[in-house]
Design a protein around this motif. Structure first.
Motif, PDB file in Angstrom:
ATOM      1  N   GLU A 162       0.775  -1.258   0.000  1.00 26.52           N
ATOM      2  CA  GLU A 162       0.000   0.000   0.000  1.00 26.52           C
ATOM      3  C   GLU A 162       0.805   1.307   0.000  1.00 26.52           C
ATOM      4  OE1 GLU A 162      -0.663  -2.625   1.889  1.00 26.52           O
ATOM      5  OE2 GLU A 162      -2.688  -3.217   1.424  1.00 26.52           O
ATOM      6  N   PRO A 163       1.852   1.606   0.766  1.00 26.70           N
ATOM      7  CA  PRO A 163       2.501   0.736   1.744  1.00 26.70           C
ATOM      8  C   PRO A 163       1.893   0.896   3.131  1.00 26.70           C
ATOM      9  CG  PRO A 163       3.800   2.716   1.483  1.00 26.70           C
ATOM     10  CD  PRO A 163       2.606   2.864   0.575  1.00 26.70           C
ATOM     11  N   LYS A 164       2.075  -0.134   3.961  1.00 28.00           N
ATOM     12  CA  LYS A 164       1.646  -0.095   5.360  1.00 28.00           C
ATOM     13  C   LYS A 164       2.596  -0.958   6.175  1.00 28.00           C
ATOM     14  CE  LYS A 164      -2.189  -1.230   8.485  1.00 28.00           C
ATOM     15  NZ  LYS A 164      -3.580  -1.743   8.592  1.00 28.00           N
ATOM     16  N   CYS A 165       3.064  -0.395   7.288  1.00 27.30           N
ATOM     17  CA  CYS A 165       3.906  -1.168   8.196  1.00 27.30           C
ATOM     18  C   CYS A 165       3.012  -2.144   8.952  1.00 27.30           C
ATOM     19  CB  CYS A 165       4.636  -0.255   9.178  1.00 27.30           C
ATOM     20  SG  CYS A 165       5.607  -1.148  10.416  1.00 27.30           S
ATOM     21  N   GLN A 166       3.319  -3.425   8.830  1.00 25.16           N
ATOM     22  CA  GLN A 166       2.477  -4.440   9.456  1.00 25.16           C
ATOM     23  C   GLN A 166       2.732  -4.564  10.957  1.00 25.16           C
ATOM     24  OE1 GLN A 166      -0.042  -6.103   7.714  1.00 25.16           O
ATOM     25  NE2 GLN A 166       0.569  -4.480   6.300  1.00 25.16           N
ATOM     26  N   ARG A 167       3.758  -3.889  11.455  1.00 25.12           N
ATOM     27  CA  ARG A 167       4.010  -3.920  12.896  1.00 25.12           C
ATOM     28  C   ARG A 167       3.290  -2.797  13.624  1.00 25.12           C
ATOM     29  NH1 ARG A 167      10.071  -4.009  15.198  1.00 25.12           N
ATOM     30  NH2 ARG A 167      10.127  -1.864  14.390  1.00 25.12           N
ATOM     31  N   CYS A 168       3.384  -1.553  13.090  1.00 28.71           N
ATOM     32  CA  CYS A 168       2.825  -0.417  13.824  1.00 28.71           C
ATOM     33  C   CYS A 168       1.635   0.236  13.130  1.00 28.71           C
ATOM     34  CB  CYS A 168       3.898   0.631  14.101  1.00 28.71           C
ATOM     35  SG  CYS A 168       4.382   1.613  12.650  1.00 28.71           S
ATOM     36  N   GLU A 193       1.117   4.325   7.707  1.00 33.51           N
ATOM     37  CA  GLU A 193       0.841   4.347   6.275  1.00 33.51           C
ATOM     38  C   GLU A 193       1.417   5.572   5.583  1.00 33.51           C
ATOM     39  OE1 GLU A 193      -3.459   4.098   6.417  1.00 33.51           O
ATOM     40  OE2 GLU A 193      -3.393   1.932   6.018  1.00 33.51           O
ATOM     41  N   THR A 194       2.101   6.442   6.323  1.00 28.57           N
ATOM     42  CA  THR A 194       2.566   7.706   5.733  1.00 28.57           C
ATOM     43  C   THR A 194       4.043   8.011   5.959  1.00 28.57           C
ATOM     44  OG1 THR A 194       1.865   8.922   7.711  1.00 28.57           O
ATOM     45  CG2 THR A 194       0.267   8.753   5.910  1.00 28.57           C
ATOM     46  N   ASN A 195       4.617   7.507   7.024  1.00 31.57           N
ATOM     47  CA  ASN A 195       5.958   7.914   7.429  1.00 31.57           C
ATOM     48  C   ASN A 195       6.999   6.861   7.016  1.00 31.57           C
ATOM     49  OD1 ASN A 195       8.074   9.279   8.597  1.00 31.57           O
ATOM     50  ND2 ASN A 195       7.504   8.797  10.719  1.00 31.57           N
ATOM     51  N   PHE A 196       7.424   6.918   5.732  1.00 33.88           N
ATOM     52  CA  PHE A 196       8.387   5.956   5.194  1.00 33.88           C
ATOM     53  C   PHE A 196       9.574   6.681   4.569  1.00 33.88           C
ATOM     54  CE2 PHE A 196       4.361   3.666   5.091  1.00 33.88           C
ATOM     55  CZ  PHE A 196       4.706   2.424   5.613  1.00 33.88           C
ATOM     56  N   SER A 197      10.651   5.961   4.417  1.00 34.43           N
ATOM     57  CA  SER A 197      11.812   6.428   3.654  1.00 34.43           C
ATOM     58  C   SER A 197      12.409   5.218   2.957  1.00 34.43           C
ATOM     59  CB  SER A 197      12.834   7.093   4.575  1.00 34.43           C
ATOM     60  OG  SER A 197      13.835   7.740   3.819  1.00 34.43           O
ATOM     61  N   SER A 198      13.405   5.433   2.112  1.00 29.69           N
ATOM     62  CA  SER A 198      14.036   4.315   1.414  1.00 29.69           C
ATOM     63  C   SER A 198      15.549   4.462   1.464  1.00 29.69           C
ATOM     64  CB  SER A 198      13.557   4.250  -0.034  1.00 29.69           C
ATOM     65  OG  SER A 198      13.885   5.435  -0.726  1.00 29.69           O
ATOM     66  N   ARG A 253       9.683   4.583   9.244  1.00 30.76           N
ATOM     67  CA  ARG A 253      10.376   5.499  10.152  1.00 30.76           C
ATOM     68  C   ARG A 253       9.658   5.614  11.491  1.00 30.76           C
ATOM     69  NH1 ARG A 253      11.300  11.069   7.319  1.00 30.76           N
ATOM     70  NH2 ARG A 253      12.608  11.341   9.165  1.00 30.76           N
ATOM     71  N   ASN A 254       8.378   5.246  11.515  1.00 32.39           N
ATOM     72  CA  ASN A 254       7.566   5.470  12.710  1.00 32.39           C
ATOM     73  C   ASN A 254       8.004   4.610  13.892  1.00 32.39           C
ATOM     74  OD1 ASN A 254       5.082   6.734  13.937  1.00 32.39           O
ATOM     75  ND2 ASN A 254       4.527   4.580  14.126  1.00 32.39           N
ATOM     76  N   CYS A 255       8.338   3.330  13.629  1.00 34.89           N
ATOM     77  CA  CYS A 255       8.683   2.427  14.738  1.00 34.89           C
ATOM     78  C   CYS A 255      10.131   1.972  14.663  1.00 34.89           C
ATOM     79  CB  CYS A 255       7.737   1.224  14.778  1.00 34.89           C
ATOM     80  SG  CYS A 255       7.766   0.175  13.301  1.00 34.89           S
ATOM     81  N   ILE A 256      10.992   2.771  14.048  1.00 30.47           N
ATOM     82  CA  ILE A 256      12.371   2.358  13.821  1.00 30.47           C
ATOM     83  C   ILE A 256      13.154   2.171  15.128  1.00 30.47           C
ATOM     84  CG2 ILE A 256      13.344   4.677  13.582  1.00 30.47           C
ATOM     85  CD1 ILE A 256      14.989   3.454  11.185  1.00 30.47           C
ATOM     86  N   LYS A 257      12.740   2.838  16.197  1.00 22.82           N
ATOM     87  CA  LYS A 257      13.415   2.657  17.476  1.00 22.82           C
ATOM     88  C   LYS A 257      13.230   1.246  18.022  1.00 22.82           C
ATOM     89  CE  LYS A 257      13.519   7.458  19.078  1.00 22.82           C
ATOM     90  NZ  LYS A 257      13.112   8.409  20.161  1.00 22.82           N
ATOM     91  N   MET A 258      12.227   0.533  17.503  1.00 20.54           N
ATOM     92  CA  MET A 258      11.991  -0.850  17.915  1.00 20.54           C
ATOM     93  C   MET A 258      12.743  -1.828  17.018  1.00 20.54           C
ATOM     94  SD  MET A 258       9.744  -0.422  20.415  1.00 20.54           S
ATOM     95  CE  MET A 258       8.975  -2.005  20.646  1.00 20.54           C
ATOM     96  N   PRO A 279       2.800   9.272  25.502  1.00 20.91           N
ATOM     97  CA  PRO A 279       2.430   9.648  24.129  1.00 20.91           C
ATOM     98  C   PRO A 279       1.190   8.936  23.583  1.00 20.91           C
ATOM     99  CG  PRO A 279       4.128   7.975  24.081  1.00 20.91           C
ATOM    100  CD  PRO A 279       3.831   8.216  25.536  1.00 20.91           C
ATOM    101  N   TYR A 280       0.521   8.127  24.420  1.00 14.56           N
ATOM    102  CA  TYR A 280      -0.563   7.280  23.915  1.00 14.56           C
ATOM    103  C   TYR A 280      -1.660   8.088  23.225  1.00 14.56           C
ATOM    104  CZ  TYR A 280      -4.188   3.700  23.734  1.00 14.56           C
ATOM    105  OH  TYR A 280      -5.160   2.826  23.302  1.00 14.56           O
ATOM    106  N   THR A 281      -2.076   9.199  23.820  1.00 14.66           N
ATOM    107  CA  THR A 281      -3.194   9.962  23.268  1.00 14.66           C
ATOM    108  C   THR A 281      -2.857  10.610  21.932  1.00 14.66           C
ATOM    109  OG1 THR A 281      -2.474  11.776  24.703  1.00 14.66           O
ATOM    110  CG2 THR A 281      -4.350  10.482  25.442  1.00 14.66           C
ATOM    111  N   PHE A 282      -1.552  10.862  21.698  1.00 11.77           N
ATOM    112  CA  PHE A 282      -1.159  11.572  20.483  1.00 11.77           C
ATOM    113  C   PHE A 282      -0.601  10.647  19.399  1.00 11.77           C
ATOM    114  CE2 PHE A 282      -0.755  14.518  24.042  1.00 11.77           C
ATOM    115  CZ  PHE A 282      -1.513  15.585  23.603  1.00 11.77           C
ATOM    116  N   ASP A 283      -0.372   9.386  19.734  1.00 10.42           N
ATOM    117  CA  ASP A 283       0.274   8.463  18.805  1.00 10.42           C
ATOM    118  C   ASP A 283      -0.717   7.368  18.407  1.00 10.42           C
ATOM    119  OD1 ASP A 283       1.862   6.660  17.435  1.00 10.42           O
ATOM    120  OD2 ASP A 283       3.589   6.907  18.752  1.00 10.42           O
ATOM    121  N   HIS A 284      -1.272   7.505  17.213  1.00  2.78           N
ATOM    122  CA  HIS A 284      -2.278   6.539  16.763  1.00  2.78           C
ATOM    123  C   HIS A 284      -1.693   5.146  16.582  1.00  2.78           C
ATOM    124  CE1 HIS A 284      -5.477   9.448  16.350  1.00  2.78           C
ATOM    125  NE2 HIS A 284      -4.672  10.255  15.677  1.00  2.78           N
TER     126      HIS A 284
END
Length: 436
Positions: free
Chosen positions: A36-42, A45-50, A64-69, A219-224
């Motif tokens: 789509e793209p979509k990260c299947q972990r987090c 659908e919008t925050n990607f890089s290559s 890029r959204n869950c890269i710290k994990m 960050p729960y309330t602000f992080d979908h």
């Protein structure tokens, strides 16, 4: 068998899987990033890089959204255990607790138990220090005794570390797995899990009961994606319990209008009113850092929390205050000695602990007084100030405490936080939950 227990409910990359890797026959696999793209972990659908990928040799898209994990890219494979789940021993639900619930707690406990049995959603809105954890005991005990798996998730690691020993004490037959960054339990299995919401990225359809503590916290309330993680980690047929002391306005409206199934506990278990903050003008604290009014307040305290809005100003204040008492310390989210300093505060070795909002919730220090320097700063929202005030007067032995908002100008958040505390005290008296 150890490996099978570890994999139950988890969805992992090959780097996260323990050695030796068991037969892949019991795993479902999917790409880490779909087309789509979509990260299947987090769920991003919008925050990607290559980047040119060393693993696949191609230009690879990564999340890029869950890269710290750990990196999830187009060539990443996620492995999900599909084999049998381990049985939960009936003794797992034996509750070792001799306490007594207050009337408000008992109502909430009964409603939580019913929601768990009926696999429904329920919210407990309870003032800070009302005893939300005790409200969960009966529901958790029933779920475990019926062979179901339970997760308590919280946005901050401090809350996880605070809850883990308490749950260990009341469920000694079921040592909980406490999961947070760097946790020693991260490779263990337990039917009772206490986890930061970030760690839920590594679970899929794992839990029969999902309890989200401090649902209003950053960050729960602000992080979908964290909200996505909670939904992904619970089973299709499962119960969802939310706990909050300061629900956001939309939730508050839904609870008050009956749109959201909820229980309100407006008073603490010890039947004493919530201490109400006072406001005190202290001048331009950004210039003086430790205004005279603050300095005099600190000199009179044997056990106190002093909140600052920013690390930089807090550290400057610490240098001044250590000249008065070398035992005074400061703590913030990135402090490597944060855990040790909080423990020292509990032991009475630190008379005054300077802190950012990292300690606004999830920690208890009996007999503590509380002050906020620069209470008008934007970081101190209404809910943050209510939570900070909630650090005082939490124990039955010390049900009172001084709370001061030092400021250079009053804000709506300051006024509304005091109004909210007064309103809870009023409701507590109306419901007969207060002695005074």
């Amino acid at each position: 068998m150890k490996n099978i227990l570890f994999f139950t409910g988890r969805e992992l990359t090959v780097e996260e899987m323990q050695e030796p890797i068991p037969d892949l026959h019991h795993f479902a696999v999917q790409p880490g990033v779909s087309d789509e793209p979509k990260c299947q972990r987090c769920g991003n659908e919008t925050n990607f890089s290559s980047h040119p990928c060393a693993r696949c040799g191609k230009e690879c898209l990564y999340c890029r959204n869950c890269i710290k994990m750990g990196k999830i890219s187009s060539c990443t494979t996620l492995y999900r255990w599909t084999g049998p789940e381990p049985d939960v021993p009936k003794a797992a639900g034996i509750l070792h607790w001799s306490g007594t619930l207050s009337p408000g707690q008992k109502t909430a406990s009964d409603n939580v138990l019913q929601a768990i049995q009926q696999q429904k959603e329920h919210t407990v809105w309870a003032v800070a220090g009302a005893g939300k954890t005790e409200v969960l005991f009966a529901g958790i005990a029933t779920a475990l005794s019926e062979g179901r798996r339970v997760c308590i998730a919280a946005p901050r690691s401090d809350v996880v570390r605070e809850l883990a020993p308490r749950l260990q004490n009341v469920f000694p037959n079921t040592p909980p797995a406490a999961l947070y960054g760097g946790s020693p339990d991260r490779h263990t299995y337990s039917p009772l899990v206490i986890s930061t919401t970030h760690q839920l990225f590594r679970y899929t359809a794992a839990f029969d009961v999902m309890i989200v503590d401090e649902v209003d916290a950053f960050p729960y309330t602000f992080d979908h994606s964290l909200q996505y993680a909670v939904q992904k980690a619970r089973k299709t047929e499962s119960a969802l319990i939310y706990l909050t002391a300061t629900p956001e306005p939309s939730w508050r409206e839904d609870i008050q209008s009956g749109k959201r199934d909820a229980t309100l506990i407006p008073a603490r278990y010890h039947r004493q009113p919530l201490p109400v903050p006072s406001m005190k003008w202290c001048g331009n604290w950004k210039k003086s850092i430790v205004p005279p009014a603050v300095l005099e307040w600190v000199k009179t305290k044997e056990k106190a929390l002093l909140f600052y809005p920013h690390i930089e100003t807090m550290e400057k204040a610490l240098a001044t205050l250590k000249a008065i008492d070398s035992r005074i310390e400061s703590v913030h989210a990135a402090d490597p000695l944060r855990k040790e300093k909080v423990a020292a505060m509990r032991r009475g070795e630190v008379p005054v602990l300077l802190t950012t909002t990292i300690l606004e919730r999830g920690v208890t220090f009996p007999g503590v007084d509380v002050a906020v320097v620069g209470a008008e700063d934007r970081v101190f929202t209404e809910s943050a100030l209510v939570q900070i005030a909630g650090r005082a007067g939490r124990s039955a032995d010390c049900p009172t405490g001084e709370i001061l908002f030092f400021h250079y100008g009053k804000t709506t958040a300051m006024v509304q936080s005091i109004e909210q505390i007064n309103e809870m005290n009023k409701l507590g008296r109306q419901k007969g939950l207060l002695d005074t």
